[in-house]
Design a protein around this motif. Structure first.
Motif, PDB file in Angstrom:
ATOM      1  N   ARG A  34      12.112  31.871 -90.217  1.00 52.85           N
ATOM      2  CA  ARG A  34      10.850  31.812 -89.481  1.00 52.85           C
ATOM      3  C   ARG A  34      10.795  32.850 -88.371  1.00 52.85           C
ATOM      4  NH1 ARG A  34       6.599  28.833 -89.516  1.00 52.85           N
ATOM      5  NH2 ARG A  34       7.508  27.385 -91.022  1.00 52.85           N
ATOM      6  N   PHE A  35      11.932  33.188 -87.808  1.00 48.73           N
ATOM      7  CA  PHE A  35      11.977  34.177 -86.728  1.00 48.73           C
ATOM      8  C   PHE A  35      12.872  35.350 -87.121  1.00 48.73           C
ATOM      9  CE2 PHE A  35      11.236  30.008 -84.751  1.00 48.73           C
ATOM     10  CZ  PHE A  35       9.995  30.250 -84.178  1.00 48.73           C
ATOM     11  N   ALA A  36      12.809  35.718 -88.394  1.00 50.84           N
ATOM     12  CA  ALA A  36      13.700  36.747 -88.921  1.00 50.84           C
ATOM     13  C   ALA A  36      13.389  38.117 -88.335  1.00 50.84           C
ATOM     14  CB  ALA A  36      13.584  36.795 -90.440  1.00 50.84           C
TER      15      ALA A  36
ATOM     16  N   ARG B  30      11.423  40.765 -93.133  1.00 55.62           N
ATOM     17  CA  ARG B  30      11.008  39.934 -94.266  1.00 55.62           C
ATOM     18  C   ARG B  30      10.660  40.838 -95.434  1.00 55.62           C
ATOM     19  NH1 ARG B  30       8.285  38.101 -89.726  1.00 55.62           N
ATOM     20  NH2 ARG B  30       8.959  36.054 -88.957  1.00 55.62           N
ATOM     21  N   PRO B  31      10.949  40.426 -96.665  1.00 55.14           N
ATOM     22  CA  PRO B  31      11.661  39.215 -97.056  1.00 55.14           C
ATOM     23  C   PRO B  31      13.094  39.201 -96.501  1.00 55.14           C
ATOM     24  CG  PRO B  31      10.581  40.220 -98.964  1.00 55.14           C
ATOM     25  CD  PRO B  31      10.532  41.223 -97.849  1.00 55.14           C
TER      26      PRO B  31
ATOM     27  N   LEU C  61      21.853  39.457 -96.321  1.00 51.44           N
ATOM     28  CA  LEU C  61      22.505  40.361 -95.369  1.00 51.44           C
ATOM     29  C   LEU C  61      21.920  40.252 -93.961  1.00 51.44           C
ATOM     30  CD1 LEU C  61      22.809  43.568 -97.604  1.00 51.44           C
ATOM     31  CD2 LEU C  61      24.546  41.815 -97.157  1.00 51.44           C
ATOM     32  N   HIS C  62      20.891  39.459 -93.804  1.00 53.77           N
ATOM     33  CA  HIS C  62      20.263  39.300 -92.497  1.00 53.77           C
ATOM     34  C   HIS C  62      21.270  38.711 -91.497  1.00 53.77           C
ATOM     35  CE1 HIS C  62      17.652  37.673 -89.331  1.00 53.77           C
ATOM     36  NE2 HIS C  62      16.708  38.485 -89.779  1.00 53.77           N
TER      37      HIS C  62
ATOM     38  N   HIS D 298       9.676  33.990 -95.089  1.00 51.43           N
ATOM     39  CA  HIS D 298       9.603  34.701 -96.365  1.00 51.43           C
ATOM     40  C   HIS D 298      11.022  35.089 -96.761  1.00 51.43           C
ATOM     41  CE1 HIS D 298       7.701  38.085 -99.032  1.00 51.43           C
ATOM     42  NE2 HIS D 298       8.408  37.209 -99.715  1.00 51.43           N
ATOM     43  N   GLY D 299      11.706  34.141 -97.394  1.00 45.74           N
ATOM     44  CA  GLY D 299      13.060  34.395 -97.855  1.00 45.74           C
ATOM     45  C   GLY D 299      13.063  35.127 -99.180  1.00 45.74           C
TER      46      GLY D 299
END
Length: 342
Positions: free
Chosen positions: A124-126, A129-130, A134-135, A311-312
């Motif tokens: 939600r707070f990435a 996105r997507p 590796l995030h 947005h995974g």
């Protein structure tokens, strides 16, 4: 094949356990004595040991002889007062499952799949996105922290125990189809219903609510509380500029498909996979669809605080495993409302 599935009295674990029984595998779980689904789980043919994941001797007993382990159990809460429970269930419990599996792997190979959450990023707070595997892992919630610690423990045991073959599945939000129509559903209540959203906001920490302060949380409640009504209206939420919010949700059957692929594919060993839908859905499309299917009215509201957008990416699971989610949110509504066959 003897399999241990933690959380087999719950949504994901129960659906998974029944899929494993259909394969002809023997399934055992560990359930708390007060679990309301204990009797139904036993009736389904699942061997239930009564006890607590925080109790290592009981975990060892329940896992004895398991060739494969699916660690699905977790305490999910975003209320500050639940932190001791989350630590006991998600951190101590995960350590006990991994330790017992490691001990058994000294005698024979053991396959283990660990269920994590996109709260570890959080999507939600990435930062982008997507959001892929590796995030950076930067959880905002204590629940997300517990899952990050679980991932790190799993990675440690994967490195240190050569006969313990571990994979991690990172879940997006999950529902069964019928839960979408329930204004008191575990997730759908806060996601799609005004009254449920207000209850969730009042109970949760500010970060989970999307606010960064009590003042921001109050500003959201000031917009939504006047819309609360006895008939439980649906909520079409928009941002301050009028852009509709989006929703990312996976049918529990698609999650089980992913878990079975992770278990079955040798190339999944040592890897982490997001199990996410192909794309988020705009609430401007979904809420009117849900309203039409259920005969329930909906209201619109502009939320004055940026709540983030999930947005995974499941591209890795699609490419390496052949993961292919079957059920969209619209399919789930049709099925739950009796407008299509499952």
């Amino acid at each position: 094949m003897q399999v241990f599935v933690s959380g087999a009295t719950g949504r994901v674990g129960g659906t998974l356990a029944r899929a494993l029984l259909e394969r002809g595998w023997r399934v055992r779980t560990l359930a708390l004595p007060q679990d309301r689904n204990l009797a139904a789980t036993r009736d389904a043919g699942i061997d239930c040991v009564v006890g607590d994941l925080a109790d290592l001797p009981v975990v060892r007993q329940a896992m004895e002889g398991a060739d494969a382990v699916f660690h699905m159990a977790a305490a999910i809460s975003f209320q500050p007062q639940a932190r001791d429970l989350i630590w006991s269930a998600n951190v101590v419990g995960t350590y006990n499952v991994l330790r017992a599996a490691a001990e058994q792997s000294a005698r024979r190979p053991v396959r283990l799949v660990f269920a994590s959450s996109d709260q570890v990023y959080p999507t939600r707070f990435a930062r982008y996105r997507p959001t892929d595997e590796l995030h950076p892992r930067e959880p905002y919630t204590f629940y997300g922290l517990s899952k990050l610690l679980g991932e790190d423990m799993a990675a440690f045991y994967a490195r240190s125990e050569p006969n313990l073959k571990i994979s991690t599945a990172v879940f997006s939000h999950i529902e069964a189809a019928h839960e979408l129509l329930d204004p008191n559903g575990e997730y759908s209540s806060a996601a799609f219903y005004v009254n449920g959203r207000v209850r969730s906001l009042k109970a949760s920490s500010t970060h989970h609510a999307g606010a960064t302060s009590q003042a921001e949380l109050r500003s959201i409640l000031d917009v939504l509380e006047p819309l609360v009504a006895p008939d439980e209206p649906l909520l079409l939420a928009r941002d301050a500029d009028g852009k509709p919010h989006t929703q990312e949700l996976v049918d529990v059957r698609d999650i089980v498909q992913g878990l079975l692929l992770i278990h079955d594919k040798p190339e999944a060993i040592g890897e982490t996979f997001n199990l996410a839908p192909a794309t988020p859905v705009s609430l401007a499309e979904f809420i009117p669809y849900l309203a039409e299917a259920t005969g329930r009215r909906y209201v619109e509201a502009r939320i004055p605080v940026e709540l983030g957008r999930t947005h995974g990416s499941a591209a890795k699971a699609r490419a390496l495993l052949g993961y292919a989610p079957k059920y969209s949110l619209f399919d789930m509504v049709d099925e739950a409302a009796g407008r299509s066959a499952p």
